[in-house]
Motif scaffolding. Structure first.
Motif, PDB file in Angstrom:
ATOM      1  N   ASP A 341       0.923  -1.403  -0.019  1.00 44.31           N
ATOM      2  CA  ASP A 341       0.088   0.201   0.182  1.00 44.31           C
ATOM      3  C   ASP A 341       0.998   1.113   0.165  1.00 44.31           C
ATOM      4  O   ASP A 341       0.479   2.224  -0.450  1.00 44.31           O
ATOM      5  N   LEU A 342       2.132   1.321   0.616  1.00 44.17           N
ATOM      6  CA  LEU A 342       2.816   2.441   0.953  1.00 44.17           C
ATOM      7  C   LEU A 342       4.130   2.433  -0.022  1.00 44.17           C
ATOM      8  O   LEU A 342       4.985   3.297   0.360  1.00 44.17           O
ATOM      9  N   LYS A 343       4.085   1.449  -0.951  1.00 47.27           N
ATOM     10  CA  LYS A 343       5.566   1.278  -1.672  1.00 47.27           C
ATOM     11  C   LYS A 343       5.823   2.586  -2.513  1.00 47.27           C
ATOM     12  O   LYS A 343       6.718   3.177  -2.862  1.00 47.27           O
ATOM     13  N   SER A 344       4.843   3.432  -2.672  1.00 49.34           N
ATOM     14  CA  SER A 344       4.799   4.809  -3.618  1.00 49.34           C
ATOM     15  C   SER A 344       5.518   5.586  -2.924  1.00 49.34           C
ATOM     16  O   SER A 344       6.328   6.606  -3.473  1.00 49.34           O
ATOM     17  N   ILE A 345       5.279   5.823  -1.733  1.00 51.10           N
ATOM     18  CA  ILE A 345       6.190   6.801  -0.586  1.00 51.10           C
ATOM     19  C   ILE A 345       7.430   6.713  -0.805  1.00 51.10           C
ATOM     20  O   ILE A 345       8.178   7.569  -0.717  1.00 51.10           O
ATOM     21  N   PHE A 346       7.738   5.311  -0.347  1.00 57.67           N
ATOM     22  CA  PHE A 346       9.473   4.835  -0.538  1.00 57.67           C
ATOM     23  C   PHE A 346       9.940   5.036  -1.802  1.00 57.67           C
ATOM     24  O   PHE A 346      10.982   5.621  -1.798  1.00 57.67           O
ATOM     25  N   PHE A 347       9.263   4.833  -2.844  1.00 56.88           N
ATOM     26  CA  PHE A 347       9.765   5.089  -4.102  1.00 56.88           C
ATOM     27  C   PHE A 347       9.916   6.828  -4.188  1.00 56.88           C
ATOM     28  O   PHE A 347      11.044   7.289  -4.817  1.00 56.88           O
ATOM     29  N   VAL A 348       9.117   7.597  -4.020  1.00 54.42           N
ATOM     30  CA  VAL A 348       9.280   8.968  -4.197  1.00 54.42           C
ATOM     31  C   VAL A 348      10.486   9.373  -3.058  1.00 54.42           C
ATOM     32  O   VAL A 348      11.363  10.466  -3.570  1.00 54.42           O
ATOM     33  N   TYR A 349      10.463   8.810  -2.041  1.00 52.89           N
ATOM     34  CA  TYR A 349      11.724   9.058  -1.156  1.00 52.89           C
ATOM     35  C   TYR A 349      13.068   8.532  -1.843  1.00 52.89           C
ATOM     36  O   TYR A 349      14.054   9.244  -1.595  1.00 52.89           O
ATOM     37  N   LEU A 350      13.068   7.549  -2.415  1.00 50.95           N
ATOM     38  CA  LEU A 350      14.113   7.186  -3.031  1.00 50.95           C
ATOM     39  C   LEU A 350      14.652   8.119  -4.133  1.00 50.95           C
ATOM     40  O   LEU A 350      15.911   8.474  -4.293  1.00 50.95           O
ATOM     41  N   VAL A 351      13.505   8.560  -5.099  1.00 44.13           N
ATOM     42  CA  VAL A 351      13.683   9.600  -6.211  1.00 44.13           C
ATOM     43  C   VAL A 351      14.424  10.817  -5.487  1.00 44.13           C
ATOM     44  O   VAL A 351      15.349  11.353  -5.984  1.00 44.13           O
ATOM     45  N   GLY A 352      13.928  11.091  -4.379  1.00 47.43           N
ATOM     46  CA  GLY A 352      14.541  12.390  -3.714  1.00 47.43           C
ATOM     47  C   GLY A 352      15.989  12.355  -3.217  1.00 47.43           C
ATOM     48  O   GLY A 352      16.637  13.005  -3.571  1.00 47.43           O
ATOM     49  N   ILE A 353      16.340  11.120  -2.675  1.00 51.63           N
ATOM     50  CA  ILE A 353      17.626  10.728  -2.234  1.00 51.63           C
ATOM     51  C   ILE A 353      18.628  10.715  -3.563  1.00 51.63           C
ATOM     52  O   ILE A 353      19.803  11.182  -3.564  1.00 51.63           O
ATOM     53  N   LEU A 354      18.106  10.255  -4.687  1.00 55.58           N
ATOM     54  CA  LEU A 354      18.898  10.381  -5.975  1.00 55.58           C
ATOM     55  C   LEU A 354      19.344  11.716  -6.350  1.00 55.58           C
ATOM     56  O   LEU A 354      20.051  12.201  -6.641  1.00 55.58           O
ATOM     57  N   VAL A 355      18.089  12.667  -6.282  1.00 56.55           N
ATOM     58  CA  VAL A 355      18.300  13.945  -6.707  1.00 56.55           C
ATOM     59  C   VAL A 355      19.286  14.863  -5.891  1.00 56.55           C
ATOM     60  O   VAL A 355      20.103  15.420  -6.075  1.00 56.55           O
ATOM     61  N   VAL A 356      19.230  14.363  -4.398  1.00 55.69           N
ATOM     62  CA  VAL A 356      20.043  15.191  -3.553  1.00 55.69           C
ATOM     63  C   VAL A 356      21.544  14.513  -3.741  1.00 55.69           C
ATOM     64  O   VAL A 356      22.574  15.216  -4.113  1.00 55.69           O
TER      65      VAL A 356
END
Length: 364
Positions: A341-356
């Motif tokens: 149910d919440l994997k999309s949240i972790f996906f967004v967070y992972l994308v944010g880490i990559l951008v950082v």
């Protein structure tokens, strides 16, 4: 129906499940094949089947009074549900996301120009972008300027962002807790716009000819895409149906019955049917006792017994075969949220880490 009429007129009968050539009834090389041919040649006393008749058939055999109306239906495999990791974008439609992105990209520019017009030295375009995003995320607002025009501009955006935020979060809760329903086709027009290939058993049915000769453009396109498959094994057709790239086309009642007998449950029907013909019993031409059957067939229709028997027989067969009709939109009860149910949240967070990481490398 046959049992009741046989009891009334005191006759017995022997049932033949299908004609020797396995065909429904068409004219080939000047000879009638299938059920129509056997009845025409009086090899059978009459025929009971869910079959649409044509004017050519009408001239060689007799038809009883109609006892029901059937049409050609299209069966498809239940669509797969959308991936759960997309749940974070489901609350808003794609056009809403596009409009929101345009606003976020364009709003900082007039806000920056308004502030600069009042000679605010601390104003910068990058800061305006942060302020616009800050309002969307419902963060504490800061005073950008004491000018009335800036305050009205910011207040209007704050009000619009508040509505967007509440709408999004409300829908997000619903989409996370209740899986999104898969998109199901409902009309023939929607079907022909997809890459799905309609197929029909090659047993002399009139469907291909009707479709190709139709004045309706959508039905003609459906006829051109039609794939004829062997009439010997419906199972082959259902195997293709399970792949999701094919649709099954046949008479609605017969197709439902065949699906039940082959234990096919992960399917649904288009709500739209086409070419709805009247269904009758078939007798040799000029049968003297046809009117005797017409009398009771008409009574069965008027009393509602036909509809009752169809519903009762379908439910009885399903019960005996331990089958339940599949429902893709069945509602679930309360349940704890899981990682799916919440994997999309972790996906967004992972994308944010990559951008950082990328930003950090560029700053070196």
């Amino acid at each position: 129906m046959l049992n009741d009429i046989g009891t009334i007129y005191n006759f017995t009968y022997e049932i033949y499940v299908k004609p020797e050539d396995g065909m429904w009834g068409d004219l080939s090389n000047g000879t009638w094949r299938g059920m129509i041919g056997e009845v025409k040649r009086e090899e059978r006393d009459f025929c009971i089947n869910v079959m649409a008749f044509t004017m050519e058939q009408f001239h060689v055999v007799d038809f009883s009074v109609p006892y029901t109306v059937d049409g050609f239906a299209v069966m498809l495999r239940n669509p797969l549900p959308p991936p759960r990791w997309w749940s974070i974008v489901f609350p808003l439609s794609w056009d809403t996301w596009v409009v929101l992105l345009i606003f976020v990209l364009l709003l900082p520019l007039p806000l920056y120009l308004l502030i600069k017009a009042h000679e605010e030295s601390k104003a910068s375009l990058s800061r305006m972008y942060l302020e616009v995003v800050r309002i969307i995320l419902r963060q504490d607002a800061v005073q950008l300027s004491s000018a009335a025009s800036v305050r009205i501009f910011s207040g209007t955006w704050w009000l619009a962002a508040m509505v967007l935020f509440i709408s999004y979060t409300g829908n997000l809760v619903a989409y996370i807790t209740v899986p999104a329903k898969p998109q199901m086709l409902t009309t023939v027009e929607q079907l022909v716009e997809t890459d799905i290939i309609p197929m029909v058993p090659d047993y002399g049915t009139v469907a291909p000819a009707f479709l190709m000769a139709s004045e309706d453009r959508t039905l003609r396109i459906l006829g051109k895409k039609l794939l004829l498959i062997s009439a010997e094994s419906y199972q082959d057709g259902f195997d293709l149906l399970e792949e999701g790239r094919y649709a099954f086309l046949d008479g609605a009642e017969y197709l439902r019955y065949t699906a039940i007998m082959h234990r096919v449950t992960n399917v649904y029907f288009l709500k739209e049917t086409f070419f709805p013909p009247s269904i009758s019993w078939i007798f040799p031409k000029y049968t003297a006792w046809k009117h005797k059957f017409d009398l009771y067939l008409q009574r069965f229709v008027e009393s509602g017994l036909i509809d009752f028997w169809k519903k009762w027989l379908t439910e009885d067969v399903r019960k005996k075969m331990n089958l339940t009709e599949s429902k893709v939109d069945a509602q679930q009860g309360p349940r704890p949220l899981n990682l799916d149910d919440l994997k999309s949240i972790f996906f967004v967070y992972l994308v944010g880490i990559l951008v950082v990481v990328v930003a950090g490398v560029l700053e070196l």
